[in-house]
Design an enzyme around this catalytic site. Structure first.
Site, mmCIF file in Angstrom:
data_model
loop_
_atom_site.group_PDB
_atom_site.id
_atom_site.type_symbol
_atom_site.label_atom_id
_atom_site.label_comp_id
_atom_site.label_asym_id
_atom_site.label_seq_id
_atom_site.Cartn_x
_atom_site.Cartn_y
_atom_site.Cartn_z
ATOM 1 N N LYS A 72 84.877 89.339 8.151
ATOM 2 C CA LYS A 72 85.464 88.252 7.359
ATOM 3 C C LYS A 72 85.467 88.617 5.875
ATOM 4 O O LYS A 72 86.428 88.328 5.169
ATOM 5 C CB LYS A 72 84.695 86.951 7.606
ATOM 6 C CG LYS A 72 84.918 86.422 9.022
ATOM 7 C CD LYS A 72 84.548 84.968 9.136
ATOM 8 C CE LYS A 72 84.975 84.391 10.474
ATOM 9 N NZ LYS A 72 84.250 84.967 11.621
ATOM 10 N N TYR A 181 67.472 66.806 -6.521
ATOM 11 C CA TYR A 181 67.237 66.420 -7.916
ATOM 12 C C TYR A 181 66.066 67.207 -8.497
ATOM 13 O O TYR A 181 66.128 67.746 -9.586
ATOM 14 C CB TYR A 181 66.959 64.923 -7.998
ATOM 15 C CG TYR A 181 66.701 64.399 -9.397
ATOM 16 C CD1 TYR A 181 67.734 63.898 -10.179
ATOM 17 C CD2 TYR A 181 65.407 64.389 -9.932
ATOM 18 C CE1 TYR A 181 67.504 63.402 -11.453
ATOM 19 C CE2 TYR A 181 65.160 63.901 -11.205
ATOM 20 C CZ TYR A 181 66.207 63.408 -11.960
ATOM 21 O OH TYR A 181 65.966 62.922 -13.218
ATOM 22 N N GLY A 189 73.221 64.442 -2.970
ATOM 23 C CA GLY A 189 73.835 63.708 -1.861
ATOM 24 C C GLY A 189 73.183 62.344 -1.678
ATOM 25 O O GLY A 189 73.815 61.387 -1.245
HETATM 26 N N1 DCP Z 1 64.574 68.592 4.795
HETATM 27 C C1 DCP Z 1 64.337 69.658 5.647
HETATM 28 N N2 DCP Z 1 65.045 69.782 6.797
HETATM 29 C C2 DCP Z 1 66.000 68.887 7.111
HETATM 30 C C3 DCP Z 1 66.249 67.790 6.270
HETATM 31 C C4 DCP Z 1 65.521 67.670 5.102
HETATM 32 O O1 DCP Z 1 63.474 70.492 5.357
HETATM 33 N N3 DCP Z 1 66.694 69.031 8.241
HETATM 34 C C5 DCP Z 1 63.811 68.479 3.547
HETATM 35 C C6 DCP Z 1 64.340 69.478 2.535
HETATM 36 C C7 DCP Z 1 65.258 68.665 1.692
HETATM 37 C C8 DCP Z 1 64.539 67.312 1.671
HETATM 38 O O2 DCP Z 1 63.945 67.198 2.969
HETATM 39 O O3 DCP Z 1 65.406 69.221 0.405
HETATM 40 C C9 DCP Z 1 65.457 66.150 1.377
HETATM 41 O O4 DCP Z 1 66.498 66.099 2.339
HETATM 42 P P1 DCP Z 1 67.989 65.768 1.940
HETATM 43 O O5 DCP Z 1 68.767 65.701 3.203
HETATM 44 O O6 DCP Z 1 68.034 64.562 1.066
HETATM 45 O O7 DCP Z 1 68.513 67.092 1.186
HETATM 46 P P2 DCP Z 1 68.540 67.504 -0.354
HETATM 47 O O8 DCP Z 1 67.932 66.449 -1.211
HETATM 48 O O9 DCP Z 1 67.954 68.866 -0.435
HETATM 49 O O10 DCP Z 1 70.092 67.643 -0.687
HETATM 50 P P3 DCP Z 1 71.131 66.447 -1.005
HETATM 51 O O11 DCP Z 1 71.526 66.577 -2.436
HETATM 52 O O12 DCP Z 1 72.297 66.717 -0.112
HETATM 53 O O13 DCP Z 1 70.464 65.158 -0.703
#
Ligand code: DCP
Ligand code: MG
Ligand code: MN
Length: 361
Positions: A72, A181, A189
């Site tokens: 790819k 954050y 998100g």
């Molecule tokens: N987390 C994880 N595995 C997952 C879901 C979450 O280890 N399947 C952990 C890591 C993430 C945190 O929990 O950083 C918060 O989950 P979020 O889904 O809110 O993801 P983020 O905050 O990292 O990204 P976003 O900006 O999309 O909310």
């Protein structure tokens, strides 16, 4: 576990990276975790490469790049496009699957079922699925809101409102904005709030948050929906939606960088935002901080590393002498190595310390 490279600007493979990123986003939107991770790892590799890669033979020499990805990369480097990516944009079931998976709480199984039943749009679901749950209706009604990114300044404001409300109830409570954050992202998100209180039982933290804070924030119109809340006695999380008061939203719109994004924000001036309250006893705050800061890929590799060292890392702590039976099934929790201090957990694992901003991959 490597640190991200410095040479993000002027990467000679930027075009390839952009298209692979779109593929990763596509696979993520179809809940294809493994492909998403392979693409994200390949992207990280290319970001660290300061030589232009144009052939599949060159690409396959690099870490985390197998034959298919290498092919790819060659296709993109030579033609400046990727047929596989373009195909995903036109197939109606593909488009429907991705739309349905954007609904909060809807997983692959549910989305596939609706597609099998012939539904192709959100309107189809609203008019022809009689047993939609209350949450599915909320998820559909606020799909655009929940799918849009939250500017960092708004996450800051939303976090401050919850923190103030909680500390008005009891000043000893501590709130940290975690997730993307805390990793320094320009937008998020959702809002992940890690809530603790020094030397306090989780039961008390839960009572204050679920029985006083949450109802109060609903009364003020700040919280708008409960989407998931674990069992009252054992639960440690509350997932829902919130909304910034309109008057507080104006400065955030003014601060948005691009005119296009600003216009979009003005058309929908106070969107619902997804908010997660994560309740943690202070004795486990270090492990919880690591888990809820992520990112998810870093969490996976840290857990894998712990396992390789005969330990176990989870959101409650790092444990050793973990007893595992057939198929690596955990039989006993083992002895706590560390749970309070983020840095000490990295140390005990033998991983060089990374600030939250260095935890993007
Ligand atoms: N987390 C994880 N595995 C997952 C879901 C979450 O280890 N399947 C952990 C890591 C993430 C945190 O929990 O950083 C918060 O989950 P979020 O889904 O809110 O993801 P983020 O905050 O990292 O990204 P976003 O900006 O999309 O909310
Ligand atoms: Mg988040
Ligand atoms: Mn979250």
């Amino acid at each position: 576990l490597q640190k991200p490279g410095d040479d993000v600007l002027n990467n000679p493979n930027q075009k390839v990276i952009d298209i692979l990123q779109q593929m990763a986003t596509y696979y993520d939107s179809t809940n294809d975790t493994w492909r998403t991770i392979s693409y994200r790892k390949a992207i990280a590799t290319l970001r660290r490469t300061n030589r232009r890669i144009t052939t599949s033979a060159e690409a396959i020499q690099l870490p985390f790049i197998g034959q298919r990805l290498a092919d790819k990369i060659e296709e993109i480097a030579v033609t400046h496009r990727l047929r596989r990516l373009e195909a995903t944009r036109h197939d109606p079931t593909d488009v429907a699957l991705r739309t349905f998976l954007q609904i909060y709480g809807v997983g692959t199984q549910q989305a596939m079922l609706w597609i099998q039943q012939g539904h192709r749009s959100l309107q189809d679901l609203l008019t022809s699925v009689p047993n939609l749950t209350a949450n599915q209706r909320i998820g559909i009604a606020h799909l655009e809101d929940f799918a849009s990114r939250i500017p960092r300044a708004e996450v800051t404001r939303l976090g401050a409102i919850v923190t103030k409300a909680l500390q008005d109830i009891d000043a000893a409570f501590q709130v940290t904005i975690g997730g993307s954050y805390r990793r320094g992202a320009a937008d998020s998100g959702d809002i992940d709030l890690i809530i603790t209180r020094p030397d306090t039982e989780i039961g008390h933290i839960r009572t204050v948050v679920l029985e006083t804070l949450v109802p109060r924030l609903f009364l003020r119109g700040f919280l708008t929906a409960t989407l998931a809340s674990t069992n009252r006695r054992t639960g440690t999380k509350w997932h829902g939606a919130c909304q910034l008061p309109l008057s507080r939203y104006a400065p955030i719109i003014t601060a948005i960088d691009t005119a296009e994004e600003r216009a979009k924000a003005l058309r929908n001036p106070n969107p619902w935002r997804r908010i997660d309250l994560l309740l943690v006893p202070s004795s486990e705050i270090g492990a919880a901080m690591i888990y809820f800061t992520g990112n998810d890929i870093l969490n996976r590799s840290m857990r894998l590393l712990a396992r390789k060292k005969g330990m176990c890392l989870n959101q409650r702590g790092l444990f050793k002498n973990v007893l595992r039976g057939a198929g690596q099934v955990k039989l006993a929790e083992g002895n706590l190595v560390e749970s309070k201090d983020e840095r000490k957990i990295f140390e005990a694992l033998g991983v060089p310390w990374r600030t939250p901003e260095e935890r993007q991959i």
